[in-house]
Scaffold this motif. Structure first.
Motif: not given
Length: 125
Positions: A19-23, A50-54, A87-88, A93-96
């Motif tokens: 998952l880390s690599g895919l992200c 991003h929400r699902i990945g997180l 960090l993820m 939170a910082v946006g795209h």
């Protein structure tokens, strides 16, 4: 039973690394394809992805790194992974854009390192 639990822990760590690599690939390709080529922004940079990945990273990371601490008693993988997950979360939170990609890649890198350390802790016991 003990071997079955260790097998589950190892699978969770390996899934966390995947998952880390895919992200990381998703973030880098997303920035390149959208920023350079103007392609796929609505899909590649979708906040839902991003929400699902997180959420997946939090569940897999928390379970596997937590099980690792219980198994081998080393807190370092949990601390490193927790920093990466933080960090993820900050990246969301910082946006795209580039800051999001940088934070995410740093975060998933730490999470992957934590999973690798967790696996090495399994091998030592």
């Amino acid at each position: 039973m003990r071997d079955a639990l260790q097998s589950i822990r190892l699978r969770l760590d390996r899934t966390g690394i995947l998952l880390s690599g895919l992200c990381a690939v998703h973030c880098v390709l997303g920035v390149v394809l959208v920023g350079v080529l103007g392609l796929g922004g609505e899909v590649l940079l979708s906040p839902a992805i991003h929400r699902i990945g997180l959420m997946l990273a939090l569940v897999v990371g928390g379970l596997s790194l937590g099980f690792g601490v219980l198994r081998h008693g080393r807190l370092a993988p949990l601390v490193i992974g927790g920093a990466g997950l933080a960090l993820m979360g900050l990246a969301i939170a910082v946006g795209h854009g580039l800051p999001e990609a940088v934070l995410t890649v740093l975060g998933v890198g730490l999470v992957a390192i934590a999973h690798l350390r967790n696996i090495s802790g399994h091998a030592a016991h």
